[in-house]
Design a protein around this motif. Structure first.
Motif, PDB file in Angstrom:
ATOM      1  N   ASN A  50       0.860  -1.181   0.000  1.00  9.71           N
ATOM      2  CA  ASN A  50       0.000   0.000   0.000  1.00  9.71           C
ATOM      3  C   ASN A  50       0.901   1.237   0.000  1.00  9.71           C
ATOM      4  N   THR A  51       0.450   2.278  -0.680  1.00  6.39           N
ATOM      5  CA  THR A  51       1.259   3.502  -0.732  1.00  6.39           C
ATOM      6  C   THR A  51       0.471   4.682  -0.179  1.00  6.39           C
ATOM      7  N   ASN A  52       1.206   5.640   0.312  1.00  2.62           N
ATOM      8  CA  ASN A  52       0.621   6.896   0.765  1.00  2.62           C
ATOM      9  C   ASN A  52       1.642   7.990   0.480  1.00  2.62           C
ATOM     10  N   SER A  53       1.149   9.127   0.034  1.00  4.66           N
ATOM     11  CA  SER A  53       2.041  10.237  -0.309  1.00  4.66           C
ATOM     12  C   SER A  53       1.706  11.452   0.527  1.00  4.66           C
ATOM     13  N   SER A  54       2.728  12.226   0.826  1.00  5.56           N
ATOM     14  CA  SER A  54       2.520  13.501   1.500  1.00  5.56           C
ATOM     15  C   SER A  54       1.992  14.504   0.483  1.00  5.56           C
ATOM     16  N   GLU A  55       1.560  15.647   0.984  1.00  4.80           N
ATOM     17  CA  GLU A  55       1.216  16.738   0.072  1.00  4.80           C
ATOM     18  C   GLU A  55       2.497  17.254  -0.569  1.00  4.80           C
ATOM     19  N   GLU A  56       2.350  17.842  -1.730  1.00  5.98           N
ATOM     20  CA  GLU A  56       3.513  18.434  -2.395  1.00  5.98           C
ATOM     21  C   GLU A  56       3.821  19.774  -1.734  1.00  5.98           C
ATOM     22  N   ARG A  57       5.102  20.012  -1.481  1.00  6.73           N
ATOM     23  CA  ARG A  57       5.544  21.246  -0.834  1.00  6.73           C
ATOM     24  C   ARG A  57       6.630  21.906  -1.670  1.00  6.73           C
ATOM     25  N   VAL A  58       6.911  23.162  -1.329  1.00  6.21           N
ATOM     26  CA  VAL A  58       7.926  23.928  -2.060  1.00  6.21           C
ATOM     27  C   VAL A  58       9.144  24.107  -1.154  1.00  6.21           C
ATOM     28  N   LEU A  59      10.317  23.862  -1.709  1.00  5.15           N
ATOM     29  CA  LEU A  59      11.587  24.109  -1.029  1.00  5.15           C
ATOM     30  C   LEU A  59      12.371  25.105  -1.877  1.00  5.15           C
ATOM     31  N   ILE A  60      12.751  26.226  -1.264  1.00  5.08           N
ATOM     32  CA  ILE A  60      13.583  27.212  -1.958  1.00  5.08           C
ATOM     33  C   ILE A  60      14.941  27.223  -1.286  1.00  5.08           C
ATOM     34  N   ILE A  61      15.974  26.963  -2.058  1.00  2.00           N
ATOM     35  CA  ILE A  61      17.349  27.035  -1.561  1.00  2.00           C
ATOM     36  C   ILE A  61      17.981  28.273  -2.176  1.00  2.00           C
ATOM     37  N   ASP A  62      18.460  29.147  -1.315  1.00  2.00           N
ATOM     38  CA  ASP A  62      19.023  30.422  -1.761  1.00  2.00           C
ATOM     39  C   ASP A  62      20.252  30.725  -0.922  1.00  2.00           C
ATOM     40  N   THR A  63      21.414  30.537  -1.488  1.00  2.00           N
ATOM     41  CA  THR A  63      22.671  30.830  -0.776  1.00  2.00           C
ATOM     42  C   THR A  63      23.381  32.049  -1.352  1.00  2.00           C
ATOM     43  N   ILE A  64      22.756  32.672  -2.335  1.00  2.00           N
ATOM     44  CA  ILE A  64      23.393  33.796  -3.032  1.00  2.00           C
ATOM     45  C   ILE A  64      22.833  35.110  -2.480  1.00  2.00           C
ATOM     46  N   PRO A  65      23.712  36.005  -2.019  1.00  2.97           N
ATOM     47  CA  PRO A  65      23.211  37.284  -1.489  1.00  2.97           C
ATOM     48  C   PRO A  65      22.693  38.185  -2.611  1.00  2.97           C
ATOM     49  N   PRO A  66      21.869  39.171  -2.248  1.00  7.82           N
ATOM     50  CA  PRO A  66      21.447  40.159  -3.246  1.00  7.82           C
ATOM     51  C   PRO A  66      22.668  40.879  -3.819  1.00  7.82           C
ATOM     52  N   THR A  67      22.497  41.469  -4.984  1.00  8.22           N
ATOM     53  CA  THR A  67      23.595  42.253  -5.558  1.00  8.22           C
ATOM     54  C   THR A  67      23.788  43.521  -4.732  1.00  8.22           C
ATOM     55  N   ASP A  68      25.018  44.020  -4.694  1.00 14.55           N
ATOM     56  CA  ASP A  68      25.278  45.294  -4.023  1.00 14.55           C
ATOM     57  C   ASP A  68      24.494  46.396  -4.716  1.00 14.55           C
ATOM     58  N   VAL A  69      24.021  47.321  -3.917  1.00 14.74           N
ATOM     59  CA  VAL A  69      23.382  48.499  -4.503  1.00 14.74           C
ATOM     60  C   VAL A  69      24.478  49.472  -4.913  1.00 14.74           C
ATOM     61  N   ALA A  70      24.162  50.330  -5.853  1.00 14.06           N
ATOM     62  CA  ALA A  70      25.094  51.388  -6.260  1.00 14.06           C
ATOM     63  C   ALA A  70      24.614  52.698  -5.642  1.00 14.06           C
ATOM     64  N   LEU A  71      25.540  53.466  -5.158  1.00 13.46           N
ATOM     65  CA  LEU A  71      25.232  54.753  -4.559  1.00 13.46           C
ATOM     66  C   LEU A  71      24.859  55.751  -5.653  1.00 13.46           C
ATOM     67  N   LEU A  72      23.712  56.420  -5.473  1.00 17.58           N
ATOM     68  CA  LEU A  72      23.299  57.462  -6.403  1.00 17.58           C
ATOM     69  C   LEU A  72      23.578  58.846  -5.825  1.00 17.58           C
ATOM     70  N   SER A  73      23.257  59.025  -4.536  1.00 17.42           N
ATOM     71  CA  SER A  73      23.581  60.297  -3.880  1.00 17.42           C
ATOM     72  C   SER A  73      23.427  60.141  -2.372  1.00 17.42           C
ATOM     73  N   PRO A  74      24.161  60.891  -1.595  1.00 20.02           N
ATOM     74  CA  PRO A  74      25.254  61.781  -1.999  1.00 20.02           C
ATOM     75  C   PRO A  74      26.461  60.941  -2.431  1.00 20.02           C
ATOM     76  N   ALA A  75      27.382  61.556  -3.113  1.00 14.87           N
ATOM     77  CA  ALA A  75      28.576  60.844  -3.563  1.00 14.87           C
ATOM     78  C   ALA A  75      29.353  60.320  -2.363  1.00 14.87           C
ATOM     79  N   ASN A  76      30.006  59.187  -2.543  1.00 17.63           N
ATOM     80  CA  ASN A  76      30.847  58.654  -1.474  1.00 17.63           C
ATOM     81  C   ASN A  76      31.953  59.661  -1.153  1.00 17.63           C
ATOM     82  N   ASN A  77      32.327  59.733   0.103  1.00 19.51           N
ATOM     83  CA  ASN A  77      33.349  60.657   0.603  1.00 19.51           C
ATOM     84  C   ASN A  77      32.937  62.121   0.459  1.00 19.51           C
TER      85      ASN A  77
END
Length: 170
Positions: A50-77
């Motif tokens: 006899n067989t029984n199955s669980s409900e289908e679920r979602v697994l998200i694997i994310d090891t990558i950080p977001p991209t760096d933002v770029a400074l628009l203003s004020p200018a660095n330094n």
């Protein structure tokens, strides 16, 4: 009857099978997957086939950080007398974006925050400083977080000198 086998399926393909089962407790699979989004389910078979199955679920694997933002203003330094800068940055690229947090410190290693400015959604890339910063050098960064807790946090330098020159004679 006793369960004889459980199989873990990823995206409807057999991934792992386990025939050494604990009949009275929890069972687990140790899996290695790359970053991505997976549909998974477990199917178990008993001695009578006899067989029984669980409900289908979602697994998200994310090891990558977001991209760096770029400074628009004020200018660095920036060296200025403006105690209420408008902080603006480019939008990060991140499919599982959570929020931005702006942190300001008088220490470039950020062991503490002198000021923290809220959390912003991905389209909110400007913050208007309302409460004036004191004269001095400030280090500020925009932390872009994703839902997995990964982050990117470049920092920038902003120096304020709003003190008028001392009197002098000609």
């Amino acid at each position: 009857t006793a369960v004889t086998n459980c199989t873990l399926f990823f995206n409807d393909s057999t991934a792992y099978s386990n025939t050494t089962l604990n009949q009275t407790g929890d069972n687990s699979f140790i899996v290695t997957k790359t970053d991505g989004e997976y549909l998974w389910r477990v199917e178990c078979v008993d001695e009578a086939n006899n067989t029984n199955s669980s409900e289908e679920r979602v697994l998200i694997i994310d090891t990558i950080p977001p991209t760096d933002v770029a400074l628009l203003s004020p200018a660095n330094n920036t060296f200025t007398n403006n105690n209420t800068p408008t902080l603006a940055w480019s939008q990060t690229i991140e499919p599982h974006f959570k929020n931005y947090t702006v942190i300001v410190s008088d220490n470039e290693t950020f062991p503490y925050a002198n000021m923290t400015y809220g959390t912003f959604d991905i389209a909110s890339t400007v913050y208007y400083v309302i409460t004036a910063w004191m004269d001095g050098t400030w280090y500020w960064k925009i932390i872009a977080y994703d839902l997995a807790g990964n982050s990117a946090d470049p920092f920038f330098i902003y120096t304020i000198d709003s003190t008028s020159p001392t009197e002098f004679s000609l």
